[in-house]
Design an enzyme around this catalytic site. Sequence first.
Site, PDB file in Angstrom:
ATOM      1  N   MET A 142     -29.638  94.110  43.057  1.00 32.19           N
ATOM      2  CA  MET A 142     -28.948  95.359  42.754  1.00 32.19           C
ATOM      3  C   MET A 142     -29.387  95.861  41.372  1.00 32.19           C
ATOM      4  SD  MET A 142     -25.280  95.142  44.606  1.00 32.19           S
ATOM      5  CE  MET A 142     -24.437  94.103  43.449  1.00 32.19           C
ATOM      6  N   GLY A 143     -30.527  95.363  40.891  1.00 33.17           N
ATOM      7  CA  GLY A 143     -31.076  95.818  39.622  1.00 33.17           C
ATOM      8  C   GLY A 143     -30.415  95.151  38.431  1.00 33.17           C
ATOM      9  N   HIS A 181     -32.873  86.618  38.338  1.00 39.68           N
ATOM     10  CA  HIS A 181     -33.727  87.385  39.258  1.00 39.68           C
ATOM     11  C   HIS A 181     -35.203  87.092  38.983  1.00 39.68           C
ATOM     12  CE1 HIS A 181     -30.169  90.192  38.780  1.00 39.68           C
ATOM     13  NE2 HIS A 181     -30.195  90.006  40.084  1.00 39.68           N
ATOM     14  N   GLN A 215     -20.659  96.827  49.645  1.00 41.11           N
ATOM     15  CA  GLN A 215     -20.164  95.494  49.314  1.00 41.11           C
ATOM     16  C   GLN A 215     -19.171  95.493  48.161  1.00 41.11           C
ATOM     17  OE1 GLN A 215     -24.355  94.172  48.446  1.00 41.11           O
ATOM     18  NE2 GLN A 215     -23.359  92.878  46.936  1.00 41.11           N
ATOM     19  N   ASP A 242     -24.735  82.454  43.878  1.00 46.22           N
ATOM     20  CA  ASP A 242     -23.925  83.053  44.941  1.00 46.22           C
ATOM     21  C   ASP A 242     -24.049  82.166  46.184  1.00 46.22           C
ATOM     22  OD1 ASP A 242     -23.232  85.403  43.418  1.00 46.22           O
ATOM     23  OD2 ASP A 242     -25.314  85.997  43.629  1.00 46.22           O
ATOM     24  N   LYS A 288     -26.264  83.111  34.311  1.00 49.50           N
ATOM     25  CA  LYS A 288     -26.751  84.487  34.100  1.00 49.50           C
ATOM     26  C   LYS A 288     -26.181  85.373  35.189  1.00 49.50           C
ATOM     27  CE  LYS A 288     -30.153  83.519  30.998  1.00 49.50           C
ATOM     28  NZ  LYS A 288     -30.432  84.167  29.732  1.00 49.50           N
ATOM     29  N   SER A 289     -25.688  86.532  34.789  1.00 46.97           N
ATOM     30  CA  SER A 289     -25.131  87.482  35.747  1.00 46.97           C
ATOM     31  C   SER A 289     -25.189  88.867  35.124  1.00 46.97           C
ATOM     32  CB  SER A 289     -23.676  87.113  36.047  1.00 46.97           C
ATOM     33  OG  SER A 289     -23.016  88.207  36.646  1.00 46.97           O
ATOM     34  N   SER A 290     -25.420  89.863  35.960  1.00 47.89           N
ATOM     35  CA  SER A 290     -25.450  91.231  35.459  1.00 47.89           C
ATOM     36  C   SER A 290     -24.093  91.613  34.876  1.00 47.89           C
ATOM     37  CB  SER A 290     -25.806  92.199  36.582  1.00 47.89           C
ATOM     38  OG  SER A 290     -26.988  91.766  37.206  1.00 47.89           O
TER      39      SER A 290
HETATM   40  O1  PAF Z   1     -26.912  89.285  45.365  1.00 51.33           O
HETATM   41  C1  PAF Z   1     -27.003  90.515  45.264  1.00 51.33           C
HETATM   42  O2  PAF Z   1     -27.413  91.052  44.224  1.00 51.33           O
HETATM   43  C2  PAF Z   1     -26.598  91.380  46.451  1.00 51.33           C
HETATM   44  O3  PAF Z   1     -25.504  90.859  47.103  1.00 51.33           O
HETATM   45  C3  PAF Z   1     -27.758  91.661  47.434  1.00 51.33           C
HETATM   46  C4  PAF Z   1     -28.221  90.380  48.107  1.00 51.33           C
HETATM   47  C5  PAF Z   1     -28.908  92.298  46.711  1.00 51.33           C
HETATM   48  C6  PAF Z   1     -27.287  92.626  48.521  1.00 51.33           C
HETATM   49  O4  PAF Z   1     -26.900  93.844  47.997  1.00 51.33           O
END
Ligand code: PAF
Length: 281
Positions: free
Chosen positions: A30-31, A37, A61, A150, A184-186
């Site tokens: 999700m950027g 990432h 979501q 996750d 780490k998390s956005s």
């Molecule tokens: O983990 C995420 O960032 C989101 O749940 C994903 C897998 C990109 C789906 O929107």
Amino acid sequence: MKITDTIKEVRENVKAWRTEGLTVGFVPTMGYLHEGHQSLIRMAAKENDRVVVSIFINPLQFGEKEDLDNYPENFEHDRNICELEGAALIFRPSREEMYSKNFCSYVDMTGLTDTLCGKSRPNHFRGVCTVVTKLFNAVNPDRAYFGWKDAQQVAVVKRMVSDLNMDIEIVACETIREADGLAKSSRNVHLNSEERKAATILQKALKLAEKKIASGIRTSRDIQKAMIEMIDSEAGVKIDYVEIVDLETMKPISDIEAPALIAAAIYVGNTRLIDNYIYGI
Ligand code: PAF
């Protein structure tokens, strides 16, 4: 590296690579990319000839009261990370490209999504399953990469791929952490300095669980209780859940047997953070 916002162009690129016999790895995001990432993209580049990264903040979501409108974005930064780690294509669709006006088809799941984050975030996994299916259909990768942070998402996506006969290998990669252990998390960007300090209690509680399991304690209730006590002792932190479940089914287990997931979600101020310890993989 190419950047596109259309499914059509993604398909054309992937088709051309496939004609050349090249393999395709996919990292859905999700950027607002961080080292977590980055490690997924690096792993995908190691294991595949071409890597596609998607950047799409999926409205499906997010719950009504959740942080969709505040979700952080920084495309320049994301582009640099993708380039640095060797991605061949960024797919950055608009909401309209992903969800047309008459959109009404969803991918849903029972059981696995009733516990942990699924309990506190109803419809979250329906949104994840739907968007991941759509992204898989657009990209048609050989392998797709997700972070163990996750862990429920990993279990859900693996189940979906198996149940719906999707010919894609799901690769789960280790959680990347700050020096003090915070995953780490956005969302970490929302923490002020006091909250940032308090947030480390999550990792400390999981470390406590790890230590107790290593010492031979196998009763989930005892470990849960110790974790809850520790987290509750931290001012400004509220527990969403502390659960011990089977890693595959996400069903609570009373006696810990490998592979087990010790997972917790807490609110630090208004920010919801999740993390876990996986025993036995
Ligand atoms: O983990 C995420 O960032 C989101 O749940 C994903 C897998 C990109 C789906 O929107």
